[in-house]
Scaffold this motif. Structure first.
Motif, mmCIF file in Angstrom:
data_model
loop_
_atom_site.group_PDB
_atom_site.id
_atom_site.type_symbol
_atom_site.label_atom_id
_atom_site.label_comp_id
_atom_site.label_asym_id
_atom_site.label_seq_id
_atom_site.Cartn_x
_atom_site.Cartn_y
_atom_site.Cartn_z
ATOM 1 N N SER A 61 -49.298 -9.065 48.534
ATOM 2 C CA SER A 61 -49.500 -8.807 47.108
ATOM 3 C C SER A 61 -48.687 -9.789 46.276
ATOM 4 O O SER A 61 -49.193 -10.380 45.313
ATOM 5 C CB SER A 61 -49.089 -7.367 46.790
ATOM 6 O OG SER A 61 -49.108 -7.123 45.397
ATOM 7 N N PHE A 120 -55.459 -10.718 52.934
ATOM 8 C CA PHE A 120 -55.091 -9.728 51.928
ATOM 9 C C PHE A 120 -56.138 -8.619 51.812
ATOM 10 O O PHE A 120 -55.808 -7.433 51.742
ATOM 11 C CB PHE A 120 -54.887 -10.428 50.580
ATOM 12 C CG PHE A 120 -54.251 -9.576 49.516
ATOM 13 C CD1 PHE A 120 -53.400 -8.524 49.836
ATOM 14 C CD2 PHE A 120 -54.490 -9.839 48.166
ATOM 15 C CE1 PHE A 120 -52.796 -7.758 48.837
ATOM 16 C CE2 PHE A 120 -53.901 -9.078 47.172
ATOM 17 C CZ PHE A 120 -53.055 -8.033 47.513
ATOM 18 N N LEU A 124 -55.411 -4.653 52.462
ATOM 19 C CA LEU A 124 -55.622 -3.668 51.406
ATOM 20 C C LEU A 124 -56.528 -2.533 51.874
ATOM 21 O O LEU A 124 -56.253 -1.352 51.631
ATOM 22 C CB LEU A 124 -56.221 -4.339 50.171
ATOM 23 C CG LEU A 124 -55.309 -5.210 49.323
ATOM 24 C CD1 LEU A 124 -56.110 -5.889 48.220
ATOM 25 C CD2 LEU A 124 -54.173 -4.400 48.721
ATOM 26 N N ALA A 167 -52.424 -2.713 43.168
ATOM 27 C CA ALA A 167 -51.258 -3.543 43.481
ATOM 28 C C ALA A 167 -50.803 -4.176 42.171
ATOM 29 O O ALA A 167 -51.626 -4.594 41.358
ATOM 30 C CB ALA A 167 -51.629 -4.621 44.497
ATOM 31 N N ILE A 253 -47.327 -0.881 44.997
ATOM 32 C CA ILE A 253 -48.728 -0.536 45.221
ATOM 33 C C ILE A 253 -48.865 0.962 45.000
ATOM 34 O O ILE A 253 -48.113 1.751 45.583
ATOM 35 C CB ILE A 253 -49.188 -0.918 46.635
ATOM 36 C CG1 ILE A 253 -49.097 -2.433 46.824
ATOM 37 C CG2 ILE A 253 -50.623 -0.435 46.885
ATOM 38 C CD1 ILE A 253 -49.411 -2.907 48.229
#
Length: 330
Positions: A61, A120, A124, A167, A253
């Motif tokens: 993030s 990423f 996530l 995030a 997050i």
């Protein structure tokens, strides 16, 4: 700043079968019950979310938010989208100074997911899945703490289409502005927060702000408006904010365990007619409330001059004391 008495609860007994952990479960539930009544906040350890996954999610993030603006804007919401998914930021002349990445459940049509850093997106989506599972565990505990059947809340809140995750990174504080997120309450049933070592999350209790100091491996849990309304104020949706730190950016997050748009919300009879108490809130449709809050949030992203300075909250549906009369008719 008040000394924090917000508990840190070990959830490991709830992941095992057998009577040997019955005492530990009871002690944990007592802590959670008190925290939900007094603060609307608690922290949890041994929650089932892999610690290395939490660490990777925060690291990636931060990497994403350090990308050039033109790269981040490739994940901006498409024109005309009804949801502020993807990358957004509060503008420089906004009181709140932060950038966010917003996503709904994996597979949602309006998600705009990143391709850089390459892993990423997968991280996530994996984190999202684990936080759903952790939410189910905590939801069962809260249901039992309220004196409801253990599956009551999970059966009531059985549609995962409106779960969401954000995030975010907060820029360093300045001499004249330390606000990262203005004081507000959350709308959904539960919010889980993974914060880095910088901290800054604070809860309001009896007029004093209490710091939720980051604890390694822990997730912060706070109750949302849905639980407050269902319990007719027995449990609290906590007022909270984020304060920024001089010389340090803050990353976190947040996962929002939410109702479906079609769900009606009102105080349960277990906390009104069954105990001789009047309802404190009018019945409302979750989708209507969500739409008001998202419209408000979108306006604040765009720095629209007519946008209110504070978020729309559950007080919109509150019944004034003089109208708060118990209906005893069948």
């Amino acid at each position: 700043m008040a000394i924090s008495r917000i508990p840190i609860v070990d959830l490991s007994p709830f992941f095992t079968e057998g009577d040997e952990d019955a005492g530990k479960k009871e002690a944990a539930m007592e802590m959670i019950d008190e925290a939900c009544s007094e603060y609307g906040f608690f922290q949890v350890l041994n929650h089932g979310v892999p610690l290395d996954l939490m660490s990777r999610a925060l690291t990636l993030s931060k990497t994403f938010f350090e990308l050039p603006l033109e790269e981040k804007r490739k994940c901006s919401p498409p024109p005309g989208t009804p949801y502020p998914t993807g990358y957004n930021r509060f503008l420089e002349n906004n009181t709140e100074q932060k950038q966010i990445f917003f996503m709904f459940v994996p597979g949602f049509d309006f998600n705009v997911l990143p391709t850089d850093p390459p892993e990423f997106r997968d991280v996530l989506e994996e984190l999202f899945s684990h936080l759903v599972k952790a939410s189910l565990v905590v939801e069962r505990i809260i249901s039992e703490c309220l004196g409801l059947p253990v599956e009551f809340l999970s059966e009531y809140n059985n549609d995962r289409r409106r779960d969401k995750m954000i995030a975010q990174v907060y820029s360093t504080a300045t001499a004249d502005n330390q606000i990262g997120a203005s004081e507000h309450k959350d709308g959904p049933c539960l919010t889980f927060v993974l914060q880095d070592e910088v901290g800054g999350l604070e809860a309001l209790k009896d007029g004093e702000w209490i710091s939720l100091t980051p604890t390694e491996g822990a997730l912060v849990v706070n109750l949302g408006d849905t639980i407050q309304v269902l319990s007719n104020d027995k449990y609290k949706s906590a007022v909270h904010r984020v304060m920024r730190t001089r010389g340090k950016a803050r990353a976190s997050i947040s996962f929002f365990y939410s109702l479906a748009d079609e769900k009606w919300v009102e105080p349960l009879p277990q906390f009104t007619t069954d105990v001789g108490q009047p309802p404190k809130y009018k019945r409302y449709l979750e989708g209507d409330y969500l739409k008001m809050r998202l419209n408000n949030l979108t306006s604040r992203f765009k720095n629209v001059s007519s946008a209110p300075n504070r978020e729309i909250g559950i007080d919109y549906y509150a019944i004034s004391p003089q109208k708060c009369v118990l209906n005893t008719q069948p």
